[in-house]
Structures are given as structure tokens and as C-alpha cells.
Write a protein that holds these residues in place. Structure first.
Motif, PDB file in Angstrom:
ATOM      1  N   PHE A  90      19.189  45.374 -65.202  1.00  0.00           N
ATOM      2  CA  PHE A  90      19.439  44.043 -65.719  1.00  0.00           C
ATOM      3  C   PHE A  90      18.872  42.973 -64.796  1.00  0.00           C
ATOM      4  CE2 PHE A  90      22.177  40.267 -66.081  1.00  0.00           C
ATOM      5  CZ  PHE A  90      21.913  39.937 -67.397  1.00  0.00           C
ATOM      6  N   GLY A  91      19.030  43.150 -63.496  1.00  0.00           N
ATOM      7  CA  GLY A  91      18.548  42.157 -62.528  1.00  0.00           C
ATOM      8  C   GLY A  91      17.041  41.998 -62.555  1.00  0.00           C
ATOM      9  N   LEU A 121      12.032  37.680 -66.827  1.00  0.00           N
ATOM     10  CA  LEU A 121      12.162  36.648 -67.865  1.00  0.00           C
ATOM     11  C   LEU A 121      12.152  35.238 -67.283  1.00  0.00           C
ATOM     12  CD1 LEU A 121      14.798  38.277 -70.244  1.00  0.00           C
ATOM     13  CD2 LEU A 121      12.358  37.947 -70.656  1.00  0.00           C
ATOM     14  N   VAL A 122      12.799  35.053 -66.136  1.00  0.00           N
ATOM     15  CA  VAL A 122      12.810  33.730 -65.498  1.00  0.00           C
ATOM     16  C   VAL A 122      11.412  33.342 -65.040  1.00  0.00           C
ATOM     17  CG1 VAL A 122      13.651  32.449 -63.484  1.00  0.00           C
ATOM     18  CG2 VAL A 122      15.242  33.773 -64.873  1.00  0.00           C
ATOM     19  N   VAL A 123      10.682  34.282 -64.450  1.00  0.00           N
ATOM     20  CA  VAL A 123       9.314  34.000 -64.001  1.00  0.00           C
ATOM     21  C   VAL A 123       8.421  33.686 -65.200  1.00  0.00           C
ATOM     22  CG1 VAL A 123       7.267  35.028 -62.925  1.00  0.00           C
ATOM     23  CG2 VAL A 123       9.500  35.307 -61.853  1.00  0.00           C
ATOM     24  N   ALA A 124       8.561  34.448 -66.281  1.00  0.00           N
ATOM     25  CA  ALA A 124       7.771  34.178 -67.486  1.00  0.00           C
ATOM     26  C   ALA A 124       8.099  32.799 -68.051  1.00  0.00           C
ATOM     27  CB  ALA A 124       8.031  35.262 -68.532  1.00  0.00           C
ATOM     28  N   LEU A 167       9.138  30.210 -66.335  1.00  0.00           N
ATOM     29  CA  LEU A 167       8.559  29.203 -65.441  1.00  0.00           C
ATOM     30  C   LEU A 167       7.044  29.102 -65.599  1.00  0.00           C
ATOM     31  CD1 LEU A 167      10.607  29.821 -62.178  1.00  0.00           C
ATOM     32  CD2 LEU A 167      10.775  27.865 -63.727  1.00  0.00           C
ATOM     33  N   VAL A 168       6.394  30.218 -65.801  1.00  0.00           N
ATOM     34  CA  VAL A 168       4.928  30.223 -65.887  1.00  0.00           C
ATOM     35  C   VAL A 168       4.463  29.659 -67.229  1.00  0.00           C
ATOM     36  CG1 VAL A 168       2.897  31.723 -65.998  1.00  0.00           C
ATOM     37  CG2 VAL A 168       4.621  32.094 -64.236  1.00  0.00           C
ATOM     38  N   PHE A 169       5.057  30.131 -68.335  1.00  0.00           N
ATOM     39  CA  PHE A 169       4.556  29.764 -69.661  1.00  0.00           C
ATOM     40  C   PHE A 169       5.297  28.591 -70.292  1.00  0.00           C
ATOM     41  CE2 PHE A 169       3.444  34.319 -69.291  1.00  0.00           C
ATOM     42  CZ  PHE A 169       2.084  34.172 -69.327  1.00  0.00           C
ATOM     43  N   GLY A 170       6.493  28.334 -69.879  1.00  0.00           N
ATOM     44  CA  GLY A 170       7.254  27.229 -70.452  1.00  0.00           C
ATOM     45  C   GLY A 170       8.048  27.643 -71.665  1.00  0.00           C
ATOM     46  N   PRO A 171       9.063  26.858 -72.022  1.00  0.00           N
ATOM     47  CA  PRO A 171       9.941  27.241 -73.135  1.00  0.00           C
ATOM     48  C   PRO A 171       9.271  27.151 -74.506  1.00  0.00           C
ATOM     49  CG  PRO A 171      10.556  25.097 -72.281  1.00  0.00           C
ATOM     50  CD  PRO A 171       9.497  25.640 -71.366  1.00  0.00           C
ATOM     51  N   ASN A 172       8.216  26.377 -74.637  1.00  0.00           N
ATOM     52  CA  ASN A 172       7.559  26.246 -75.948  1.00  0.00           C
ATOM     53  C   ASN A 172       6.625  27.399 -76.249  1.00  0.00           C
ATOM     54  OD1 ASN A 172       8.848  23.800 -76.379  1.00  0.00           O
ATOM     55  ND2 ASN A 172       7.199  22.618 -75.440  1.00  0.00           N
TER      56      ASN A 172
END
Length: 75
Positions: free
Chosen positions: A5-6, A12-15, A17-22
Motif C-alpha cells: 500500500f505504501g 500515485l502521489v508522484v504521478a 505531482l508530475v502530471f497534475g490533477p487534470n
């Protein structure tokens, strides 16, 4: 190698930050479509996959018979 899980959460957090929520939902949809198409292509038989029954040969044998060089070596 198993992702816990960690590790999944960090990825997911890195993705995010890199790609943005949109862009993240669009990337997920594109990845899903690509995997679906790959599975479909891997499981479906195309017209070039079939070998006619008379043209099948055993491994190590040639379809046209022995070569002239091997016939001379046997003589």
C-alpha cells in the motif's frame, strides 16, 4: 516483487505531482485502452496466424526434403 500500500501510494502521489490533477484521468483512460487493445490482439487469431494442415512440419525437418549436400554426404 510485490507492491504494498505504501509503495502504491507514493507512486500515485508522484504521478499526481508530475502530471497534475487534470491530466491524470486522461492518462489512466489511455493506459486502460492500450492494455485492452493489447489483450485483444494477443488472444484473437488473425488470418496470418493459421498454418494449412499440409504445410506443417516437425521441428528440425525441412519442408522441401533433404538438401543435395546431405544426400551427397550419405552416399
Amino acid at each position: 516483487m510485490h507492491l504494498g500500500f505504501g509503495e502504491t501510494l507514493v507512486i500515485l502521489v508522484v504521478a499526481l505531482l508530475v502530471f497534475g490533477p487534470n491530466k491524470l484521468p486522461q492518462l489512466g483512460a489511455a493506459l486502460g485502452k492500450g492494455l485492452r487493445n493489447f489483450k485483444k490482439a494477443a488472444t484473437e487469431d488473425g488470418p496470418g496466424d493459421a498454418v494449412p494442415e499440409g504445410e506443417r512440419s516437425l521441428p528440425g525437418s525441412s519442408a522441401s526434403g533433404p538438401s543435395p549436400a546431405s544426400e551427397k554426404a550419405q552416399a
